[in-house]
Enzyme design. Structure first.
Site, short mmCIF file in Angstrom:
data_model
loop_
_atom_site.label_atom_id
_atom_site.label_comp_id
_atom_site.label_asym_id
_atom_site.label_seq_id
_atom_site.Cartn_x
_atom_site.Cartn_y
_atom_site.Cartn_z
N SER A 139 0.86 -1.19 0.00
CA SER A 139 0.00 0.00 0.00
C SER A 139 0.89 1.23 0.00
CB SER A 139 -0.89 0.02 1.25
OG SER A 139 -1.57 1.25 1.38
N TYR A 152 -2.49 -0.46 10.35
CA TYR A 152 -2.39 -0.76 8.92
C TYR A 152 -1.10 -0.21 8.33
CZ TYR A 152 -3.91 -1.19 4.04
OH TYR A 152 -4.00 -1.51 2.70
#
Length: 256
Positions: A139, A152
């Site tokens: 990501s 995250y």
């Protein structure tokens, strides 16, 4: 279309929706043999949807399940040529207010899961002499910080560390290891994050969506297919001199 991918065995982990689903469809379109593994599937043994498409249950955070699937693929002559790990979860909260259990749960799937996939499926490739590809969906959160997403962000930074290390360790085996770093992609998970993130900040999901768009130089958020296209590139002969890389698919939002 890449004719070189015809009948290549592709394992896609986290494949039932969003980016994973697009990756599965893209490889099937290129006539690869695809094994879709996801916690949402009930089939413990490989279930043949078609001659070139199989589904199987997998909780990537559970070592016994990863090992069992690896052994099953070996026993059925389906050792993958390409592994794509898409599986990931997120939790939303400010770090100082967050639950340690949420941090642990996120790491179990995003980081420990990536580690287990890399360990067992790469071992199978090496044992069977496959000059394969391992592609991790990381990501842009693996390169930046974002409010309300500490677990995250930390987990995806760790994934990039695994990619860089494994790329060095498997270079002699001609196994190429790379990551794709999506930006704001329109998936079910992103829609949930807008609701939960908006609640944290006193904003509506639509206000968060408009904020998302405003941060992207290309003026739109991404689609799962945008990411699948880059995965396909990394799996293709065009990427044969690339390893240890983290390619952004962010519409210009992240440029490093």
């Amino acid at each position: 279309m890449f004719p070189e991918l015809k009948d290549k065995i592709v394992l896609v982990i986290g494949s039932s929706q969003g980016i994973g689903k697009a990756v599965v469809e893209t490889f099937l379109d290129n006539q690869a043999k695809v094994i879709a593994a996801d916690i949402a599937y009930d089939f413990i043994e490989l279930h043949a949807v078609s001659p070139k498409y199989f589904q199987t249950h997998l909780d990537i955070s559970q070592e016994a399940e990863v090992l069992a699937l690896s052994q099953q693929l070996i026993n059925t002559n389906l050792v993958p040529d390409i592994v794509v790990d898409v599986a990931g979860i997120s939790t939303m909260d400010f770090l100082v207010e967050s639950k340690t259990s949420d941090f642990d749960k996120t790491y179990q799937v995003n980081t420990r899961g990536a580690y287990l996939a890399a360990k067992y499926f790469t071992n199978a490739m090496i044992a069977h002499g496959k000059k394969g590809r391992l592609i991790m969906i990381a990501s842009q959160a693996g390169k930046n910080g974002y409010r309300g997403m500490a677990a995250y962000v930390a987990s995806k930074h760790a994934v990039l560390g695994l990619v860089k290390t494994l790329a060095i360790e498997t270079a002699a085996n001609q196994i190429l290891v790379n990551a794709v770093c999506p930006g704001i992609i329109e998936t079910e998970m992103k829609q949930r994050e807008r609701v939960e993130g908006g609640a944290l900040r006193g904003l509506s999901a639509e206000e968060i969506r408009q904020e998302d768009i405003s941060q992207v130089p290309l003026g739109r958020t991404g689609t799962p297919q945008d990411v699948a296209n880059v995965v396909l590139f990394l799996a293709s002969p065009l990427a044969s001199y690339m390893t240890g890389q983290a390619l952004n698919v962010t519409g210009g939002m992240t440029m490093h």
